[in-house]
Design a protein around this motif. Structure first.
Motif, mmCIF file in Angstrom:
data_model
loop_
_atom_site.group_PDB
_atom_site.id
_atom_site.type_symbol
_atom_site.label_atom_id
_atom_site.label_comp_id
_atom_site.label_asym_id
_atom_site.label_seq_id
_atom_site.Cartn_x
_atom_site.Cartn_y
_atom_site.Cartn_z
ATOM 1 N N LEU A 303 6.595 4.603 30.143
ATOM 2 C CA LEU A 303 6.176 3.525 29.715
ATOM 3 C C LEU A 303 6.435 2.613 30.518
ATOM 4 N N ALA A 304 7.211 2.445 31.212
ATOM 5 C CA ALA A 304 7.797 0.784 32.325
ATOM 6 C C ALA A 304 6.405 0.591 33.379
ATOM 7 N N PHE A 305 6.062 2.257 33.957
ATOM 8 C CA PHE A 305 5.139 1.816 34.945
ATOM 9 C C PHE A 305 3.368 1.791 33.914
ATOM 10 N N VAL A 306 3.960 1.522 32.989
ATOM 11 C CA VAL A 306 2.264 1.595 32.063
ATOM 12 C C VAL A 306 2.515 0.091 32.007
ATOM 13 N N THR A 307 2.843 -0.138 31.507
ATOM 14 C CA THR A 307 3.229 -2.130 31.206
ATOM 15 C C THR A 307 3.075 -3.038 32.763
ATOM 16 N N MET A 327 6.094 -11.315 39.404
ATOM 17 C CA MET A 327 7.232 -10.634 38.790
ATOM 18 C C MET A 327 8.533 -10.189 39.106
ATOM 19 N N PRO A 328 8.997 -10.854 40.841
ATOM 20 C CA PRO A 328 10.579 -11.782 40.368
ATOM 21 C C PRO A 328 11.102 -12.305 39.390
ATOM 22 N N SER A 329 9.907 -13.115 39.656
ATOM 23 C CA SER A 329 10.682 -14.180 38.350
ATOM 24 C C SER A 329 10.193 -14.137 37.365
ATOM 25 N N ARG A 330 10.104 -12.931 37.281
ATOM 26 C CA ARG A 330 10.179 -12.363 35.409
ATOM 27 C C ARG A 330 11.310 -11.589 35.522
ATOM 28 N N ILE A 331 11.383 -10.291 36.104
ATOM 29 C CA ILE A 331 12.205 -9.305 37.044
ATOM 30 C C ILE A 331 13.582 -9.893 36.802
ATOM 31 N N PHE A 332 14.167 -11.261 37.531
ATOM 32 C CA PHE A 332 15.474 -11.788 38.297
ATOM 33 C C PHE A 332 16.240 -11.844 36.892
ATOM 34 N N PRO A 333 15.437 -13.079 35.690
ATOM 35 C CA PRO A 333 16.356 -13.489 34.772
ATOM 36 C C PRO A 333 16.824 -11.749 33.754
ATOM 37 N N TRP A 568 13.944 -0.805 32.938
ATOM 38 C CA TRP A 568 13.242 -0.684 33.319
ATOM 39 C C TRP A 568 12.189 -0.430 32.503
ATOM 40 N N ILE A 569 12.077 -0.270 31.232
ATOM 41 C CA ILE A 569 10.897 -1.097 30.228
ATOM 42 C C ILE A 569 10.448 -2.326 30.016
ATOM 43 N N ILE A 570 11.702 -2.335 29.252
ATOM 44 C CA ILE A 570 12.175 -4.452 29.622
ATOM 45 C C ILE A 570 11.518 -4.814 30.763
ATOM 46 N N PHE A 571 11.695 -4.975 31.800
ATOM 47 C CA PHE A 571 10.987 -5.060 33.450
ATOM 48 C C PHE A 571 8.834 -4.926 33.598
ATOM 49 N N GLY A 572 8.802 -3.974 32.865
ATOM 50 C CA GLY A 572 7.632 -3.308 32.910
ATOM 51 C C GLY A 572 6.976 -4.405 31.825
#
Length: 729
Positions: A303-307, A327-333, A568-572
């Protein structure tokens, strides 16, 4: 007398501990294993690792990559040992010396953020990333490996985009003279601790690199498996070849788009798909995005890599190459979100308590106290699961462990298998509601809702459902004692023995009361409570003489894989859903529902049906991240005046009320055939003669009870709001 202590952790000491401590722990762990020490207890992971049959042998390259992923996985897993002591220090300084710190919270938040990124490759190696096994699990071996090869393209799209944008994000945080960065030079945090951010941001790049290498190793094994199964004719060769050719075409086009990004800035190459969907309206984009998501999900990609992969694709197709920097601006927070630090801490607490043998002792005590009742063993299972939920907040821990302990005991005493299995699964799902629920933490972060209020709001519904489960099995045992007989008279114990048994549970009960008490009274945040609880779990393990290096190693590794799966699901999903909301998706859904002319409670009913349907196929983290960001703003704008003449919900309580309703609904998702996770957790520990059909049938009565509980929480919102309002208002 002034007892203030103004110690601030030096930056050099912080980085030195992170670098050197794992090496020290590795030394002691390896030495203990060489001396013949073993791990006690079982697995408490949330991760379902399925057996895929043939294991491709790999080669020297895959062995080397596995070794690298394994080393860094162990390295960062041992960081979890630091957090309990740091949070215990923080609470001590605050209340004993009136010297609260910022560096304690910030250092642990950043440490866990780096751990999340570096753990992704290890979780991939261990098969810890959750996939949706709807069609994938039913495919022939050859077709399954062909699907793996096809969908791996989306994995590489995600990881390569993370690698490149992560490097740019990192380079902007360091000196221009060395890394060609811009915007920020030697960026530091905005607190008085002012720690450097560039090592943390570097993990976006380095974590992506480790994940890419592990993905290449997995691709090599998939190719070996494909040729192996094709040689044995284990599936349709025509269909498999079509899938592989499709994957090759998509991969080739992806390489072409990478060339386009490398050689152009503003004008795309003639055949490039960059910005080709920019004119598609939000309605069409909704169909394309979520239709594609469903197709790729059922193909078996985690799921993480699908999304994440689809999110990157739509960033590029709707926007342009510059939008990939989202991408990084969504993951870093998410990496640096303080509240999310409670997730690895509570999972670590669960693992330590399980290794200490507390769960087995808990069940034994409750069984001896309640075994004389009709269906006493099933009731004891539900009560023990309720207490266990209050200790760990981890669904997998409760279902698997109680399945290992309680199921053989009930079957030995001639319980109906469906009552036995159903009571274990239903009791295990209480970890969704009973604090310290991990799902409540993530909901609180996504919905901007107080986690402490969610914990208080979910307590009464959770205990209510536990009581309803217990009443149901008692009624079944009373109406037909053969289905759930009480404990034989010769096995029962007197009150003196019961009190003696209860003494053995004094330490863990005090620990639970301490953790929940400091959350409910506001003495400490849920993250601090998790840290103190983990520290207390280490003390309890030491009291039980189970605080060994092998047990600490096992607890750290279990925590790492389970946390990596969630994060990683949260990140994706944050990339996919964040982009959809940025394009106006949230407004589109709101207008679509409001335009249908539905009343507030009908809107809520539609949401509940959608969540139940999603729960039949997706895992709980994925549902939360896909649905809650869209549902919560919509629900907050509605007025709920009450049903059947009952009092309604005050506007300030709507988000809290909906959050608990959501948690109750997610309980149903764990029991919903055909793909509810609890069904497969319990199948893994059932005797061979227990079929999936029996497991499915055992879930239906408890699903009905959960539906009744959901109805009661909707009709009587004070079940949710009374306790939080009493404490916080």
């Amino acid at each position: 007398m002034n007892l203030e202590i103004n110690f601030i952790l030096p930056h050099w000491l912080y980085w030195s501990v992170l670098i050197l401590l794992p090496l020290v722990v590795m030394f002691f762990v390896e030495r203990s294993f060489r001396r013949g020490e073993t791990v006690s207890g079982s697995d408490t992971s949330e991760v379902l690792v399925t057996d895929t049959g043939y294991k491709a042998p790999g080669n020297f390259f895959t062995i080397g990559i596995d070794g690298i992923s394994g080393f860094f996985g162990r390295y960062v897993a041992y960081w979890s040992l630091i957090a309990p002591f740091v949070f215990a220090y923080e609470v001590l300084m605050r209340y004993a010396f009136n010297s609260p710190t910022n560096w304690a919270h910030e250092s642990m938040t950043l440490m866990f953020g780096m751990q999340y990124l570096l753990a992704g490759a290890f979780a991939l190696r261990e098969g810890g990333h959750v996939r949706v096994d709807i069609l994938y699990s039913r495919a022939k071996p050859l077709n399954k490996t062909a699907l793996d090869l096809l969908t791996s393209v989306f994995f590489f799209i995600f990881t390569i985009a993370l690698l490149t944008t992560g490097w740019k994000f990192f380079s902007q945080a360091v000196s221009d003279a060395y890394f060609f960065g811009s915007s920020y030079s030697n960026e530091v945090s905005f607190t008085e601790w002012a720690v450097q951010y560039y090592p943390v941001k570097f993990m976006l790049f380095f974590g992506g690199l480790l994940l890419l290498l592990q993905g290449i190793a997995q691709l090599m094994r998939d190719i070996q498996a494909f040729f192996h199964h094709r040689k044995l004719h284990e599936g349709s060769q025509t269909f498999a070849n079509v899938l592989v050719i499709g994957g090759v075409i998509i991969a080739a086009w992806t390489l072409f788009e990478m060339v386009n990004i490398a050689v152009t800035d503003y004008e795309s190459l003639s055949l490039s798909l960059e910005n080709r969907l920019s004119n598609v309206g939000i309605g069409g984009l909704t169909l394309v995005m979520f239709g594609t998501l469903m197709v790729v999900l059922v193909a078996g990609l985690p799921l993480a890599f699908v999304t994440g992969g689809l999110g990157v694709c739509f960033l590029y197709l709707v926007g342009d190459q510059n939008m990939l920097n989202l991408m990084p601006s969504r993951i870093f927070p998410m990496m640096t979100n303080y509240q999310l630090s409670a997730i690895p801490l509570f999972i670590f607490m669960a693992s330590v308590l399980e290794k200490a043998g507390i769960i087995e002792e808990l069940f034994d005590v409750v069984y001896k106290w309640m075994g004389g009742l009709k269906a006493g063993l099933a009731i004891a299972t539900i009560v023990a699961s309720t207490l266990l939920a209050a200790m760990v907040g981890v669904i997998g821990a409760a279902v698997v462990t109680m399945g290992l302990i309680a199921l053989p005991a009930m079957l030995k005493r001639h319980y109906d298998p469906e009552i036995a299995i159903g009571s274990i699964m239903a009791g295990g799902t209480l970890g969704i509601l009973i604090p310290p629920s991990i799902l409540a933490i993530i909901y609180g972060v996504i919905a901007q809702q107080s986690v402490g209020e969610l914990y208080l709001g979910s307590l009464i519904p959770g205990l209510m459902l536990a009581g309803m489960y217990g009443f149901y099995v008692w009624m079944r045992g009373t109406l037909n004692p053969k289905l759930a007989p009480p404990m034989p008279v010769e096995d029962r114990v007197n009150m003196t023995e019961k009190l003696r048994l209860l003494r053995n549970m004094l330490a863990p009960i005090i620990l639970v009361m301490l953790v929940l008490g400091i959350i409910f009274t506001g003495i400490a945040t849920p993250v601090e409570a998790a840290g103190i609880g983990t520290f207390g779990a280490l003390v309890v393990a030491a009291m039980h003489k189970r605080l060994t290096w092998p047990n600490l190693h096992a607890a750290c590794m279990t925590t790492l894989v389970a946390t990596a799966m969630v994060m990683w699901i949260i990140f994706g999903a944050s990339i996919f859903v964040g982009f959809y909301i940025l394009q106006g998706g949230q407004t589109f859904v709101q207008e679509l529902i409001s335009g249908a002319g539905l009343g507030p409670y009908m809107v809520l009913a539609v949401m509940m049906v959608l969540l139940v349907a999603l729960g039949m196929f997706l895992d709980w983290v994925g549902i939360l991240l896909l649905a809650v960001p869209i549902f919560v703003p919509l629900i907050q704008g509605l007025n709920f005046d009450g049903l059947f003449g009952m009092p309604g919900v005050e506007p300030m309580n709507v988000s809290l009320w909906f959050g608990v309703i959501y948690l109750v609904n997610m309980q149903m998702s764990f029991l919903s055939p055909p793909f509810g996770y609890a069904l497969f957790y319990i199948k893994g520990v059932c005797p061979p003669h227990i079929t999936m059909a029996q497991i499915f049938r055992s879930s239906f009565p408890f699903l009905g009870i959960q539906a009744l509980g959901l109805f009661l929480v909707i009709v009587f919102p004070s079940l949710v709001t009374w306790l939080p309002n009493l404490v916080y208002r």
